[in-house]
Design a protein around this motif. Structure first.
Motif, PDB file in Angstrom:
ATOM      1  N   ASP A   1       0.715  -1.303   0.037  1.00  0.00           N
ATOM      2  CA  ASP A   1      -0.004  -0.093   0.049  1.00  0.00           C
ATOM      3  C   ASP A   1       0.820   1.225  -0.167  1.00  0.00           C
ATOM      4  O   ASP A   1       0.307   2.422  -0.371  1.00  0.00           O
ATOM      5  N   ASP A   2       1.954   1.314   0.546  1.00  0.00           N
ATOM      6  CA  ASP A   2       3.124   2.290   0.703  1.00  0.00           C
ATOM      7  C   ASP A   2       3.941   2.390  -0.739  1.00  0.00           C
ATOM      8  O   ASP A   2       4.745   3.377  -0.551  1.00  0.00           O
ATOM      9  N   ALA A   3       3.422   1.936  -1.644  1.00  0.00           N
ATOM     10  CA  ALA A   3       4.431   1.716  -2.881  1.00  0.00           C
ATOM     11  C   ALA A   3       4.343   3.345  -3.424  1.00  0.00           C
ATOM     12  O   ALA A   3       3.512   4.109  -3.313  1.00  0.00           O
ATOM     13  N   VAL A   4       5.478   3.372  -4.340  1.00  0.00           N
ATOM     14  CA  VAL A   4       5.751   4.556  -5.033  1.00  0.00           C
ATOM     15  C   VAL A   4       5.635   4.399  -6.610  1.00  0.00           C
ATOM     16  O   VAL A   4       6.369   3.258  -6.968  1.00  0.00           O
ATOM     17  N   LEU A   5       5.116   5.045  -7.362  1.00  0.00           N
ATOM     18  CA  LEU A   5       4.761   4.816  -8.741  1.00  0.00           C
ATOM     19  C   LEU A   5       5.847   5.889  -9.171  1.00  0.00           C
ATOM     20  O   LEU A   5       5.442   6.949  -9.152  1.00  0.00           O
ATOM     21  N   VAL A   6       6.715   5.501 -10.025  1.00  0.00           N
ATOM     22  CA  VAL A   6       7.822   6.287 -10.318  1.00  0.00           C
ATOM     23  C   VAL A   6       7.745   6.431 -12.003  1.00  0.00           C
ATOM     24  O   VAL A   6       7.543   5.585 -12.691  1.00  0.00           O
ATOM     25  N   ILE A   7       7.700   7.698 -12.715  1.00  0.00           N
ATOM     26  CA  ILE A   7       7.606   7.858 -13.874  1.00  0.00           C
ATOM     27  C   ILE A   7       8.931   8.358 -14.405  1.00  0.00           C
ATOM     28  O   ILE A   7       9.391   9.487 -13.888  1.00  0.00           O
TER      29      ILE A   7
ATOM     30  N   ARG B   1       8.655  -2.029  -1.085  1.00  0.00           N
ATOM     31  CA  ARG B   1       9.615  -2.509   0.027  1.00  0.00           C
ATOM     32  C   ARG B   1      10.079  -3.855  -0.491  1.00  0.00           C
ATOM     33  O   ARG B   1      11.004  -4.505   0.159  1.00  0.00           O
ATOM     34  N   HIS B   2       9.181  -4.431  -1.519  1.00  0.00           N
ATOM     35  CA  HIS B   2       9.482  -5.778  -1.897  1.00  0.00           C
ATOM     36  C   HIS B   2      10.389  -5.752  -3.101  1.00  0.00           C
ATOM     37  O   HIS B   2      10.909  -7.020  -3.322  1.00  0.00           O
ATOM     38  N   GLY B   3      10.467  -4.698  -3.590  1.00  0.00           N
ATOM     39  CA  GLY B   3      11.276  -4.831  -5.234  1.00  0.00           C
ATOM     40  C   GLY B   3      10.714  -3.646  -5.932  1.00  0.00           C
ATOM     41  O   GLY B   3       9.718  -2.884  -5.587  1.00  0.00           O
ATOM     42  N   HIS B   4      11.218  -3.793  -7.200  1.00  0.00           N
ATOM     43  CA  HIS B   4      10.605  -2.640  -8.101  1.00  0.00           C
ATOM     44  C   HIS B   4      10.516  -3.512  -9.648  1.00  0.00           C
ATOM     45  O   HIS B   4      11.561  -4.326  -9.724  1.00  0.00           O
ATOM     46  N   ALA B   5       9.873  -3.065 -10.482  1.00  0.00           N
ATOM     47  CA  ALA B   5       9.648  -3.606 -11.558  1.00  0.00           C
ATOM     48  C   ALA B   5       8.809  -2.603 -12.685  1.00  0.00           C
ATOM     49  O   ALA B   5       8.009  -1.854 -12.154  1.00  0.00           O
ATOM     50  N   PHE B   6       8.990  -2.619 -13.970  1.00  0.00           N
ATOM     51  CA  PHE B   6       8.024  -1.887 -14.676  1.00  0.00           C
ATOM     52  C   PHE B   6       6.627  -2.349 -14.753  1.00  0.00           C
ATOM     53  O   PHE B   6       6.343  -3.773 -14.989  1.00  0.00           O
ATOM     54  N   ILE B   7       5.672  -1.407 -14.886  1.00  0.00           N
ATOM     55  CA  ILE B   7       4.268  -2.011 -15.093  1.00  0.00           C
ATOM     56  C   ILE B   7       3.647  -1.223 -16.160  1.00  0.00           C
ATOM     57  O   ILE B   7       2.446  -1.660 -16.538  1.00  0.00           O
TER      58      ILE B   7
ATOM     59  N   TRP C   1       1.940   7.030  -3.739  1.00  0.00           N
ATOM     60  CA  TRP C   1       2.883   8.202  -4.161  1.00  0.00           C
ATOM     61  C   TRP C   1       3.020   8.196  -5.566  1.00  0.00           C
ATOM     62  O   TRP C   1       3.237   6.993  -5.934  1.00  0.00           O
ATOM     63  N   VAL C   2       3.683   9.200  -5.950  1.00  0.00           N
ATOM     64  CA  VAL C   2       4.011   9.287  -7.448  1.00  0.00           C
ATOM     65  C   VAL C   2       5.302  10.060  -7.390  1.00  0.00           C
ATOM     66  O   VAL C   2       5.227  11.313  -6.718  1.00  0.00           O
ATOM     67  N   ALA C   3       6.200   9.689  -8.010  1.00  0.00           N
ATOM     68  CA  ALA C   3       7.494  10.561  -7.889  1.00  0.00           C
ATOM     69  C   ALA C   3       7.806  10.607  -9.592  1.00  0.00           C
ATOM     70  O   ALA C   3       7.853   9.706 -10.389  1.00  0.00           O
ATOM     71  N   GLY C   4       8.473  11.832  -9.949  1.00  0.00           N
ATOM     72  CA  GLY C   4       8.804  12.101 -11.207  1.00  0.00           C
ATOM     73  C   GLY C   4       9.789  13.200 -11.283  1.00  0.00           C
ATOM     74  O   GLY C   4       9.917  14.237 -10.356  1.00  0.00           O
ATOM     75  N   ASP C   5      10.460  13.365 -12.599  1.00  0.00           N
ATOM     76  CA  ASP C   5      11.415  14.405 -12.748  1.00  0.00           C
ATOM     77  C   ASP C   5      10.623  15.722 -13.284  1.00  0.00           C
ATOM     78  O   ASP C   5       9.589  15.702 -13.327  1.00  0.00           O
ATOM     79  N   THR C   6      11.433  16.705 -13.591  1.00  0.00           N
ATOM     80  CA  THR C   6      11.082  17.967 -13.999  1.00  0.00           C
ATOM     81  C   THR C   6      10.114  17.917 -15.154  1.00  0.00           C
ATOM     82  O   THR C   6       9.147  18.852 -15.554  1.00  0.00           O
ATOM     83  N   VAL C   7      10.155  16.977 -16.036  1.00  0.00           N
ATOM     84  CA  VAL C   7       9.261  16.748 -17.172  1.00  0.00           C
ATOM     85  C   VAL C   7       7.820  16.669 -16.994  1.00  0.00           C
ATOM     86  O   VAL C   7       6.862  17.203 -17.533  1.00  0.00           O
ATOM     87  N   TYR C   8       7.538  15.992 -15.836  1.00  0.00           N
ATOM     88  CA  TYR C   8       6.328  15.651 -15.394  1.00  0.00           C
ATOM     89  C   TYR C   8       5.809  16.319 -14.101  1.00  0.00           C
ATOM     90  O   TYR C   8       4.588  16.257 -13.343  1.00  0.00           O
ATOM     91  N   GLY C   9       6.462  17.500 -13.783  1.00  0.00           N
ATOM     92  CA  GLY C   9       6.294  17.892 -12.426  1.00  0.00           C
ATOM     93  C   GLY C   9       5.078  19.132 -12.385  1.00  0.00           C
ATOM     94  O   GLY C   9       4.709  19.476 -11.218  1.00  0.00           O
TER      95      GLY C   9
ATOM     96  N   VAL D   1      11.574  13.029   1.495  1.00  0.00           N
ATOM     97  CA  VAL D   1      12.890  12.822   1.275  1.00  0.00           C
ATOM     98  C   VAL D   1      12.820  11.222   0.427  1.00  0.00           C
ATOM     99  O   VAL D   1      13.510  10.919  -0.454  1.00  0.00           O
ATOM    100  N   ALA D   2      12.360  10.215   1.490  1.00  0.00           N
ATOM    101  CA  ALA D   2      12.297   8.606   0.935  1.00  0.00           C
ATOM    102  C   ALA D   2      11.740   8.463  -0.215  1.00  0.00           C
ATOM    103  O   ALA D   2      11.841   7.743  -1.121  1.00  0.00           O
ATOM    104  N   VAL D   3      10.514   9.174  -0.321  1.00  0.00           N
ATOM    105  CA  VAL D   3       9.611   9.023  -1.543  1.00  0.00           C
ATOM    106  C   VAL D   3      10.329   9.659  -2.741  1.00  0.00           C
ATOM    107  O   VAL D   3      10.790   8.817  -4.016  1.00  0.00           O
ATOM    108  N   GLU D   4      11.132  10.664  -2.929  1.00  0.00           N
ATOM    109  CA  GLU D   4      12.080  11.200  -3.725  1.00  0.00           C
ATOM    110  C   GLU D   4      13.152  10.257  -4.089  1.00  0.00           C
ATOM    111  O   GLU D   4      13.468  10.040  -5.206  1.00  0.00           O
ATOM    112  N   GLY D   5      13.874   9.626  -2.919  1.00  0.00           N
ATOM    113  CA  GLY D   5      14.790   8.516  -3.236  1.00  0.00           C
ATOM    114  C   GLY D   5      14.456   7.396  -3.856  1.00  0.00           C
ATOM    115  O   GLY D   5      15.184   6.862  -4.593  1.00  0.00           O
ATOM    116  N   HIS D   6      13.045   7.151  -4.119  1.00  0.00           N
ATOM    117  CA  HIS D   6      12.518   5.848  -4.683  1.00  0.00           C
ATOM    118  C   HIS D   6      12.887   5.898  -6.352  1.00  0.00           C
ATOM    119  O   HIS D   6      12.728   5.106  -7.026  1.00  0.00           O
ATOM    120  N   ARG D   7      13.009   7.206  -6.890  1.00  0.00           N
ATOM    121  CA  ARG D   7      13.260   7.622  -8.227  1.00  0.00           C
ATOM    122  C   ARG D   7      14.441   6.713  -8.661  1.00  0.00           C
ATOM    123  O   ARG D   7      14.593   6.468  -9.900  1.00  0.00           O
TER     124      ARG D   7
END
Length: 411
Positions: free
Chosen positions: A103-109, A149-155, A206-214, A334-340
């Motif tokens: 539930d606490d996962a971050v979707l990174v774009i 917290r279990h890992g990461h993969a493209f969806i 959460w969702v994290a992304g760089d300046t293209v998507y901000g 900071v932790a969310v941003e670090g997921h990028r």
């Protein structure tokens, strides 16, 4: 490939057995995509080729690994066979959720470039890619990575088509771009991915992304969906506070210059290859807003803010627009941003290990099919890694309370 997965939590023998069972499972899952058994078999061999130890995952290399006299069967999977790459994308997403959901996962774009020669490959143009750090001849793919917290993969994934392509019907027809595909900005592609994730009940906060998507529609979409975000913005982006003391107004860069030394906090954005990724951080709360203004489901106050990161070595600054439940700590943001970092790691691994950028097909369908098969290979290995190295149980307040009760009294 097996060697790269091994860890002390599981023996080599156990990991080999897990790898074999997982490969059988994913082949079974994708079988309904293909009308003929021989095509399904060739798709399975294609997947095995991506998972193999060959450095290059080209048609000839995959054919050699599959024992074929030539690459035509491997190439047919991308170009001549009739199957739905979006259906495979959904299979990958569901598979990732079964193994990595939290539930606490971050979707990174984020996006990555695919360097190309010539002008025939779908979407190719002279455009900037961070992969090369310059404007060059390439395709651009936008991706969504699920990080928990279990890992990461493209969806999810999408091929970006520049206007020079969408304004040229002949090029679209030559590369078999569907008739309903028109120009879409990268942020628009991202909003579609987020919408698909929400529609599929993908759990993330959460969702994290760089300046293209901000800035723009993506922020409004996430507020309406009740999702927090940490999204990059440029130094000239203007921020204004209301209802907060003292009031602030100005560009991100101007606000950073007015911060006192005591406003900064040294924090780690996560573990890197050389230890904690330490930076100096500053967080400005700009406004508290009632969540009901944006959606009818969430209640309570949410905070609009500005997060600033300062590099220790040279004081280089980066800026992030934030949206989070009121009271969220700077450590959480900071932790969310670090997921990028996870999507950067995903791109590197997918290119070096699974041939993400080794696609030889020039068509729209070929790109999406190749990339989706790579996503499946990546997801399978992420699931194996998690199963071979289980994540420690997530700490809860109840556990903390129980631990406090059993702690012996002081002397």
């Amino acid at each position: 490939m097996i060697r790269r997965l091994w860890a002390q939590a599981a023996s080599v023998e156990e990991t080999l057995a897990l790898w074999a069972a997982s490969l059988r499972e994913v082949k079974k899952r994708i079988r309904p995509l293909f009308g003929q058994e021989r095509v399904a078999r060739n798709a399975g061999l294609f997947l095995e080729g991506l998972l193999g130890d060959e450095q290059r995952k080209t048609g000839w290399m995959r054919a050699e690994a599959a024992g074929d006299p030539g690459p035509w069967r491997q190439q047919a999977i991308l170009g001549r066979s009739d199957w739905d790459a979006d259906a495979l994308r959904d299979i990958v997403r569901d598979y990732v959720m079964e193994h990595l959901a939290d539930d606490d996962a971050v979707l990174v774009i984020d996006e990555t470039g695919f360097l190309k020669q010539g002008k025939a490959s779908c979407g190719v143009a002279r455009q900037y890619t961070g992969s090369a750090g310059k404007i060059t001849n390439c395709q651009i793919g936008v991706f969504a990575t699920y990080v928990s917290r279990h890992g990461h993969a493209f969806i999810d994934r999408a091929l970006y088509l520049p206007k020079e392509w969408t304004d040229d019907p002949d090029r679209l027809e030559a590369t078999y771009v569907p008739a309903d595909v028109g120009f879409a900005t990268k942020p628009k592609l991202a909003t579609r991915m987020i919408a698909r994730a929400i529609a599929a009940s993908v759990p993330f906060n959460w969702v994290a992304g760089d300046t293209v998507y901000g800035v723009g529609d993506l922020e409004q979409q996430l507020r309406r969906a009740g999702k927090g975000y940490v999204l990059g913005v440029n130094s000239a982006h203007v921020f204004r506070s209301w209802g907060k003391r003292p009031p602030v107004a100005g560009t991100a860069a101007e606000l950073a210059r007015t911060r006192r030394p005591s406003d900064w906090k040294r924090l780690s954005a996560g573990a890197g290859t050389k230890g904690p990724r330490l930076h100096d951080w500053c967080y400005l709360e700009l406004a508290d807003l009632d969540a009901e203004e944006f959606n009818s489901v969430d209640q309570g106050l949410w905070t609009r803010g500005l997060l600033i990161r300062r590099r220790i070595a040279d004081d280089d600054l980066a800026f992030f627009s934030t949206w989070c439940p009121a009271g969220t700590s700077i450590e959480t943001l900071v932790a969310v941003e670090g997921h990028r970092w996870a999507i950067e790691d995903s791109f590197e691994t997918a290119k070096n290990e699974f041939g993400l950028d080794h696609n030889e097909s020039r068509s729209w369908h070929g790109w999406h099919r190749h990339v989706s098969l790579v996503m499946l290979a990546f997801a399978m290995m992420a699931a194996i890694r998690h199963r071979a190295n289980p994540t420690p149980p997530k700490k809860t307040k109840r556990r903390h309370a129980a631990k406090a009760k059993t702690k012996p009294p002081p002397n």
